[in-house]
Design a protein around this motif. Structure first.
Motif, short mmCIF file in Angstrom:
data_model
loop_
_atom_site.label_atom_id
_atom_site.label_comp_id
_atom_site.label_asym_id
_atom_site.label_seq_id
_atom_site.Cartn_x
_atom_site.Cartn_y
_atom_site.Cartn_z
N UNK A 131 -7.44 7.18 4.02
CA UNK A 131 -9.30 7.02 4.91
C UNK A 131 -8.82 5.33 5.58
N UNK A 132 -9.96 5.52 6.24
CA UNK A 132 -9.49 3.81 6.77
C UNK A 132 -10.52 3.73 8.32
N UNK A 133 -10.67 2.67 9.30
CA UNK A 133 -10.87 2.87 10.61
C UNK A 133 -9.93 4.16 11.80
N UNK A 134 -8.61 4.40 11.39
CA UNK A 134 -7.81 5.61 11.88
C UNK A 134 -6.70 5.79 10.52
N UNK A 135 -7.16 6.74 10.17
CA UNK A 135 -6.72 7.39 9.17
C UNK A 135 -5.49 7.64 9.14
N UNK A 136 -4.96 8.07 10.08
CA UNK A 136 -3.55 8.59 10.11
C UNK A 136 -2.85 7.50 10.82
N UNK A 137 -2.89 6.21 11.15
CA UNK A 137 -2.36 5.54 11.83
C UNK A 137 -0.96 5.49 10.76
N UNK A 138 -0.80 5.48 8.88
CA UNK A 138 0.67 5.87 8.93
C UNK A 138 1.44 6.11 9.43
N UNK A 139 0.86 7.47 10.08
CA UNK A 139 1.75 8.27 10.26
C UNK A 139 3.58 8.65 10.76
N UNK A 140 3.47 7.66 12.14
CA UNK A 140 4.76 6.84 12.08
C UNK A 140 5.37 6.52 11.23
N UNK A 141 5.39 6.23 10.30
CA UNK A 141 5.93 5.31 9.39
C UNK A 141 6.45 5.97 8.57
N UNK A 142 6.49 7.47 8.16
CA UNK A 142 6.16 8.23 7.07
C UNK A 142 6.69 9.50 6.82
N UNK A 143 8.05 9.13 8.56
CA UNK A 143 9.62 10.90 8.59
C UNK A 143 10.23 10.89 7.29
N UNK A 144 10.40 11.57 6.93
CA UNK A 144 10.95 11.56 5.90
C UNK A 144 11.14 11.07 4.26
N UNK A 145 9.79 10.65 4.13
CA UNK A 145 9.57 9.66 2.96
C UNK A 145 8.45 11.21 2.51
N UNK A 146 9.09 10.56 0.42
CA UNK A 146 8.34 11.86 -0.45
C UNK A 146 6.98 10.84 -1.23
#
Length: 349
Positions: A131-146
Motif C-alpha cells: 500500500x502507499x502512494x505508489x504501491x509497487x515502488x518496491x518491485x524493482x528492488x525485490x527480485x530474487x528475494x523471498x
C-alpha cells in the motif's frame, strides 16, 4: 551487494534477529535525521549497536546513528520508530528513505518513502498486499528475494540496501555509531491515505469521530475482532462465534475453557499451515497471490484464533497482531486500517 543469507548472519551476530528496525536515508545530514526521530543531536554520544537494545522496558528509547557511504543509517533494537510514517515522511524530504521492521509478535513492515510520502509499504509476511502512494515502488528492488512465514528477516535488509546506497556489513556494524535517547514523535490521528477516506462518513466511523475517547475502546475492539473473524473465513466457526459473543463484557463463566479451546485451535491451524506450505513447495505451487494459498489461509486463521484467545481473557492489545491477519477483502482491510488508527487515538484520549 550483500545477500539475504549474509544479512541473516549479520542480524544473528548483532543479536537483532528477533526484533529491530533498520532505516536508511539518502542524505549525509545526521543531525536532521536525529531530529526526525525526536532526538537532540547535541545529546548524541559514541556507542555501539548493542546500546540500543537496553532502552525498551520503561526507559527512554535509543537509536544508533551512523554513516554508510552517502546514507545515514539508524538502528533500533526492539523498537519501531523508523517504521512509522510520522518519522518516515519527514525523513523522505531529506532523501529517499527505506526501513525494515520486525518483532517477536510477527509484526513486520518494509517501507519506502520519498518526497514526503510513503510510496510503498508491506508486511513481510504479506508481500502481495503493498500500500502507499505508489504501491509497487518496491518491485524493482525485490527480485530474487523471498518473503513469508517461512522466511527470515535478512531479505528486508537486502531490499533496503538495493533501494539506497547503504551497505550493511560487519565493517559498518563495527562502527563508528552515535547513540542517543529519543522522545517518540507524536502519532497523527489518521495516516496518509486515510485523511480523506470516504469511510469516515460511514457507520460506525462517523459515530466514532463524533465522540472519540477511551469509552469507545471495548466497542472498537469488538468490531476489530468481527472484521478479522470474517476476513479469515471464520464467521460461522462455532468457536470464533463463541469468542465474539463472550467479548470483554460477557459472562465470566467458562472463559478459561474457551481460552483453552481457542489456544488449541490456534496450534492446530498453525500446524496445518506449515504442513500445507511444505506440500505446496513440493508441488511447486508457490505462484499466484500468497493470500489465496491454503497454507496462508490456515496461517491467517491461526493468528485469529490466537488473538481471540487473548481477547476473551482481556490479555493485552490485540490490534498489532491482527494486522497480519487482515489479508483478503480490500474493503474490510481498509476498515481495519482506519479502525486501528482511530482506536489508537481513542486510547490516547
Amino acid at each position: 551487494m550483500n545477500s539475504a543469507a549474509h544479512h541473516d548472519r549479520l542480524l544473528a551476530d548483532l543479536g537483532l534477529s528477533i526484533a529491530a528496525t533498520f532505516t536508511a536515508i539518502c542524505t549525509t545530514d545526521e543531525d536532521d535525521v536525529i531530529r526526525c526521530f525526536g532526538g537532540d543531536p547535541a545529546q548524541a554520544r559514541p556507542g555501539t549497536l548493542s546500546d540500543t537494545k537496553d532502552g525498551w522496558d520503561g526507559e527512554k528509547q535509543r537509536i544508533a546513528v551512523s554513516r554508510s557511504g552517502t546514507t545515514v543509517v539508524v538502528v533500533e533494537g526492539n523498537q519501531f520508530q523508523g517504521s512509522r510514517e510520522e518519522v518516515l515522511r519527514p525523513l523522505s524530504r531529506l532523501g529517499r528513505t527505506a526501513s525494515a521492521f520486525w518483532n517477536v509478535n510477527a509484526n513486520s513492515q518494509l517501507s519506502l518513502a520519498e518526497d514526503g510520502l510513503i510510496q510503498s509499504a508491506f508486511d513481510l509476511y504479506r508481500p502481495d498486499q503493498p500500500h502507499g502512494a505508489a504501491p509497487h515502488a518496491w518491485r524493482p528492488y525485490l527480485d530474487g528475494l523471498g518473503f513469508g512465514p517461512e522466511r527470515t528477516w535478512g531479505a528486508g535488509l537486502t531490499a533496503l540496501e538495493r533501494a539506497t546506497a547503504a551497505r550493511l556489513d560487519a565493517s559498518w556494524a563495527a562502527g563508528p555509531h552515535l547513540v542517543l535517547e529519543i522522545e517518540p514523535v507524536p502519532q497523527a490521528m489518521l495516516p496518509q491515505g486515510l485523511e480523506d477516506s470516504p469511510l469516515l462518513a460511514q457507520a460506525p466511523f462517523d459515530r466514532y469521530l463524533a465522540r472519540l475517547g477511551p469509552h469507545l475502546l471495548p466497542e472498537m475492539q469488538q468490531y476489530a475482532m468481527t472484521l478479522a473473524v470474517t476476513q479469515a473465513g471464520l464467521a460461522e466457526d462455532p468457536l470464533a462465534v463463541a469468542a465474539l459473543s463472550a467479548g470483554v463484557d460477557g459472562p465470566t463463566d467458562g472463559r478459561d475453557r474457551l481460552w483453552a479451546d481457542l489456544e488449541a485451535a490456534h496450534q492446530a491451524a498453525l500446524a496445518q499451515s506449515y504442513e500445507l506450505h511444505a506440500r505446496e513447495s513440493q508441488a511447486g505451487a508457490d505462484d499466484g497471490p500468497a493470500r489465496e494459498r491454503p497454507s496462508q489461509i490456515a496461517f491467517q486463521q491461526a493468528i485469529v484464533f490466537r488473538v481471540l484467545a487473548d481477547y476473551v481473557v482481556s490479555d493485552g492489545d490485540q490490534f498489532g497482531l491482527l494486522g497480519t491477519a487482515m489479508a483478503g477483502d480490500a474493503d474490510r482491510h481498509a476498515r481495519f486500517r482506519l479502525l486501528h488508527r482511530l482506536h489508537d487515538a481513542a486510547r490516547r484520549g
